[in-house]
Design an enzyme around this catalytic site. Structure first.
Site, short mmCIF file in Angstrom:
data_model
loop_
_atom_site.label_atom_id
_atom_site.label_comp_id
_atom_site.label_asym_id
_atom_site.label_seq_id
_atom_site.Cartn_x
_atom_site.Cartn_y
_atom_site.Cartn_z
N ASN A 95 0.85 -1.19 0.00
CA ASN A 95 0.00 0.00 0.00
C ASN A 95 0.89 1.24 0.00
O ASN A 95 0.54 2.27 0.57
CB ASN A 95 -0.92 -0.01 1.23
CG ASN A 95 -2.12 0.90 1.06
OD1 ASN A 95 -2.32 1.49 -0.01
ND2 ASN A 95 -2.93 1.02 2.10
N GLN A 179 2.26 13.73 -5.40
CA GLN A 179 3.13 12.57 -5.66
C GLN A 179 3.29 12.30 -7.16
O GLN A 179 4.27 11.71 -7.58
CB GLN A 179 2.58 11.32 -4.98
CG GLN A 179 2.84 11.33 -3.48
CD GLN A 179 2.55 9.98 -2.83
OE1 GLN A 179 2.56 8.94 -3.48
NE2 GLN A 179 2.27 10.00 -1.55
N ASP A 327 -0.53 15.18 6.01
CA ASP A 327 -0.49 13.96 6.81
C ASP A 327 -0.54 14.26 8.30
O ASP A 327 -1.30 13.67 9.06
CB ASP A 327 0.78 13.15 6.50
CG ASP A 327 0.67 12.44 5.17
OD1 ASP A 327 -0.45 12.38 4.63
OD2 ASP A 327 1.70 11.96 4.66
N LYS A 354 -6.07 8.56 0.58
CA LYS A 354 -4.87 7.99 1.22
C LYS A 354 -5.11 6.52 1.54
O LYS A 354 -5.94 5.88 0.91
CB LYS A 354 -4.53 8.79 2.48
CG LYS A 354 -4.18 10.23 2.18
CD LYS A 354 -2.80 10.37 1.59
CE LYS A 354 -2.48 11.82 1.34
NZ LYS A 354 -1.07 12.09 1.28
N GLU A 355 -4.38 5.99 2.53
CA GLU A 355 -4.47 4.56 2.85
C GLU A 355 -5.92 4.12 3.02
O GLU A 355 -6.28 2.98 2.75
CB GLU A 355 -3.69 4.27 4.13
CG GLU A 355 -2.19 4.13 3.94
CD GLU A 355 -1.46 5.45 3.77
OE1 GLU A 355 -2.12 6.50 3.56
OE2 GLU A 355 -0.21 5.43 3.83
N LYS A 454 3.84 0.38 8.75
CA LYS A 454 4.04 1.10 7.48
C LYS A 454 5.10 2.18 7.60
O LYS A 454 5.87 2.40 6.68
CB LYS A 454 2.71 1.72 7.05
CG LYS A 454 2.70 2.32 5.67
CD LYS A 454 1.27 2.69 5.30
CE LYS A 454 1.21 3.55 4.05
NZ LYS A 454 1.62 2.88 2.83
N ALA A 484 3.53 -26.66 38.97
CA ALA A 484 3.31 -27.42 37.73
C ALA A 484 1.85 -27.46 37.29
O ALA A 484 1.45 -28.34 36.53
CB ALA A 484 3.86 -28.84 37.86
N SER A 485 1.07 -26.51 37.74
CA SER A 485 -0.33 -26.47 37.28
C SER A 485 -0.41 -25.85 35.89
O SER A 485 -1.47 -25.90 35.25
CB SER A 485 -1.19 -25.69 38.27
OG SER A 485 -0.61 -24.41 38.51
N LYS A 487 0.86 -22.54 35.33
CA LYS A 487 0.72 -21.08 35.50
C LYS A 487 1.60 -20.32 34.52
O LYS A 487 1.16 -19.39 33.85
CB LYS A 487 1.14 -20.65 36.92
CG LYS A 487 0.40 -21.29 38.04
CD LYS A 487 0.92 -20.81 39.38
CE LYS A 487 2.38 -21.11 39.62
NZ LYS A 487 2.71 -22.53 39.71
N GLY A 488 2.88 -20.73 34.46
CA GLY A 488 3.84 -20.01 33.62
C GLY A 488 3.43 -20.09 32.15
O GLY A 488 3.45 -19.07 31.44
#
Ligand SMILES: Nc1ncnc2c1ncn2[C@@H]1O[C@H](COP(=O)(O)OP(=O)(O)OP(=O)(O)O)[C@@H](O)[C@H]1O
Ligand SMILES: Nc1ccn([C@H]2C[C@H](O)[C@@H](COP(=O)(O)O)O2)c(=O)n1
Length: 695
Positions: A95, A179, A327, A354-355, A454, A484-485, A487-488
């Site tokens: 784009n 442009q 812009d 424009k976009e 962009k 060891a449930s 969580k992490g």
């Protein structure tokens, strides 16, 4: 970059510090094309790294340019010297208007003079962005251009050879987009070898500052264009692109506008410093600073820096012709919400092509915040806003929409704090519609935040580096539970989905225990271990934990370290020593914290508290699998006994024992996949948020 479906910005309060801007998109893509057409190698410093420059670089590579980036990030680009290296190519330009327009002109001329066949296409929105004025000018010159979809729009097919008519001036409209003129100015030196080539602008030229940039850069590449007013430009016979050797791209002045606005709104104590643009900038958008001053900002400047702080507050409403800052003017529409009267932005018809149709998009999204907005064919009027609504802002794949609306997060600085009915509030009193007298600052949800890629891929990270929120406004999700449930794992997934910071509080207890053990400190001596904890020199990088200069990640995860951590965690002095370290993780845009007492003690005001469990057998099995996958041999029964012993100690200690907070959501994931538990937690989180369902 936040590659997530939405990013929630909590209410923000203040801004201070220094921002280094990324390179200018307009300058970067012009420089790349000029270097690509030149003979020799250009060393491009501070080039913008973004979607739009990526498509230009990929195209130049396809066309035979050589590209090399050195260890200092400097791009060394060897151009084709105006001679086609390949006569057939299909170029995808996303784009990026700053790639589509000039490449169309350059390749049409090269195909006409040297023969070839080139197809230029982009994303669907690019195929809705008009290019007829440029195509017409090039066709009149003799170039062969076919519009492969709708007439006047990309995709385009450029073919040749074909004779060019260079005796007549090349006529191009200047009143829709500058442009097209830029594209011709950049490309026509390719054919101005034997004779002068003249361009005549039809209609009043808009966005003149961008033509200034084009002319200045052409000069750096050895092309001296003669200009008569803004209507006639002559490229002298014998023009040839010559690489300037080294070239530094200045910071992006349009990107500066968000930080200038930020300084005007929120830098009330000290100024916000913006490095990369200043008085010596080529870019017209640097004049956005004048508009911000008119609204009340106090701006100081040097050759390549600006310092901005709040002056008038509320800001002053203005009525401005924005032709010179098309812009950056979008940013004024957001500043207008913080003003004392209406702001009218005029002469902004170019927003529509424009976009996205930025005029309509801006009006629609401002209204979602509660603003009163009027929209005309080429103007926008925005009334000040005091009764802000939490809103999900659609960004239309438009980087500027995303960056502009981040400024709405300062609404707490000017919200109406009189007693109000609080809408969309999760607490039962609010749901019953009772009157609240609390601060009415609301969060803002930015949909598809990665559209900033962009022009400014790290926009939100940069923003978070210079703004502050009140600690209590930064959202926290806690996940507590036995060992060891999962969580992490769950905390990682949830944090990743929301773009939040992660606190693995267990790793702090583990690091403290490990450091004490290595220092031969008695782990039963709470005060001595606490002294170690208070002086830990920990850092966290890319998922690894460093103690002083050593990566201790592996040692931390050992079962033996976990047991020692559980032992030291029972001392109140150790918990106190590690408390502030944990609180310091409450950073923008939000936190997911896992441990044993995150919801009960460390973050009692967390917006969502999850207590995660799984049967001991399941947990022992998971830990067993985890260890085996790391090549560590283990025995399931032994693991189960260890984890049950650890659970017992964590639950039964006097200081912050492991137990669910009264308001915790209970989640047993014994029979759930990681994905299922993640979705469950995200759904609970969504219920606490004040946003209407996403569109
Ligand atoms: N819902 C789940 N289903 C299957 N496996 C899971 C699930 N959640 C986590 N696991 C696996 O269980 C193992 C232990 O998970 P994790 O390390 O996240 O637990 P923890 O509670 O953080 O442990 P600790 O308290 O020791 O830090 C990991 O290998 C993980 O992939
Ligand atoms: N908030 C916390 C986190 C951890 N601990 C203690 C108790 C645990 O057994 C040990 C290791 O934690 P893990 O890495 O397994 O989550 O640290 C605590 O008391 N409070």
């Amino acid at each position: 970059m936040f590659k997530i479906p939405f990013l929630d910005l909590p209410p923000l309060r203040s801004a201070a510090g220094t921002v280094r801007l990324p390179g200018s998109k307009s300058i970067s893509n012009r420089v790349l094309l000029l270097a690509g057409l030149s003979e020799g190698t250009t060393a491009v410093h501070d080039l913008l790294d973004s979607d739009d420059t990526a498509v230009m670089l990929a195209s130049l590579k396809t066309l035979g340019c050589q590209l090399k980036t050195d260890h200092a990030g400097v791009l060394h680009l060897t151009g084709i010297g105006g001679r086609l290296q390949t006569r057939q190519a299909q170029l995808f330009l996303g784009n990026a208007g700053t790639a589509m327009r000039p490449l169309t002109a350059a390749l049409a001329l090269l195909a006409a003079t040297q023969g070839g066949e080139f197809e230029l296409s982009g994303v669907p929105r690019m195929h809705e962005r008009p290019i007829a004025d440029l195509v017409d000018a090039l066709r009149l010159l003799g170039c062969q251009i076919e519009c492969l979809g709708n007439e006047g729009y990309p995709p385009l097919k450029l073919t040749g050879p074909s004779p060019l008519k260079l005796d007549e001036p090349v006529k191009v409209r200047g009143d829709v987009s500058s442009q097209f003129l830029t594209a011709l100015l950049l490309a026509l030196p390719l054919v101005a070898t034997q004779q002068d080539v003249v361009i005549e602008v039809v209609g009043e030229l808009i966005s003149k500052p961008y033509i200034h940039i084009t002319l200045a850069l052409l000069e750096r590449f050895g092309i001296q264009v003669q200009r008569e007013g803004w209507q006639r430009f002559t490229i002298p016979a014998g023009s040839r692109y010559r690489s300037p050797g080294d070239l530094h791209v200045e910071g992006d002045a349009s990107s500066a506008s968000y930080f200038i606005a930020l300084g005007a709104i929120a830098a009330s104590d000290e100024p916000l410093r913006i490095e990369g643009v200043g008085q010596a900038s080529l870019q017209g958008d640097v004049r956005f600073a004048e508009a911000a001053q008119a609204m009340g900002a106090i701006v100081a400047s040097g050759p390549n820096w600006l310092e901005v702080r709040r002056g008038a507050w509320p800001l002053r409403g203005i009525d401005l012709d924005c032709n010179h800052i098309p812009d950056a003017a979008m940013t004024l529409a957001l500043m207008a919400l913080y003003a004392d009267g209406p702001t009218t932005l005029r002469n902004i018809a170019s927003w529509r092509v424009k976009e996205t149709d930025r005029l309509s998009a801006m009006a629609t999204e401002l209204r979602k915040l509660g603003a009163e907005v009027e929209e005309g064919p080429d103007w926008l009027r925005v009334q000040p806003l005091r009764d802000w609504r939490a809103a999900s802002i659609h960004t239309y794949d438009d980087h500027r929409m995303a960056m502009c609306f981040s400024l709405a997060a300062f609404n707490g600085l000017l919200s109406d704090r009189s007693p109000q009915r609080v809408k969309h509030h999760p607490d039962p009193a609010a749901i019953r519609g009772e009157l609240q007298t609390k601060d009415r600052a609301v969060p803002v949800r930015i949909l598809d935040p990665q559209c900033v890629a962009k022009t400014f891929p790290d926009y939100f990270e940069t923003l978070f580096g210079v703004v502050e929120a009140r600690s209590e406004d930064i959202p926290v999700i806690t996940i507590d539970g036995p060992t060891a449930s999962g969580k992490g794992t769950l905390a990682d997934q949830v944090a990743h989905a929301l773009g939040y910071v992660i606190l693995d509080s267990g790793s702090l207890y583990r690091a403290c225990a490990l450091a004490a053990h290595r220092g031969e400190v008695d782990l039963d001596d709470g005060e001595a271990v606490a002294a170690v904890g208070a002086n830990l020199n920990l850092s966290f990088k890319n998922g690894h934990v460093w103690l002083d200069e050593e990566d201790i990640s592996e040692d931390l995860r050992r079962e033996a370290t976990g047991l020692m951590a559980s032992q030291v965690a029972a001392h109140p002095a150790v918990r106190a020593a590690l408390n502030q370290l944990q609180l310091d993780f409450r950073r923008l845009p939000g936190l997911v914290a896992d441990g044993r007492d995150m919801g009960t003690d460390v973050f009692p005001d967390a917006g969502l508290k999850v207590f995660l469990t799984a049967s001991a057998a399941t947990r022992a099995e998971r830990r067993h699998k985890q260890l085996i996958s790391k090549g560590i041999s283990a025995n399931i029964e032994g693991l189960r006994q260890d984890l049950e012993a650890r659970d017992a100690r964590d639950k039964n200690r006097a200081a912050s024992p492991l137990h669910p907070a009264a308001d915790a959501k209970m989640l047993d994931n014994s029979a759930q996949s990681i994905e299922e538990s993640t979705q469950r937690v995200l759904a609970w989180w969504a219920q606490t948020r004040p946003f209407a369902v996403q569109r």
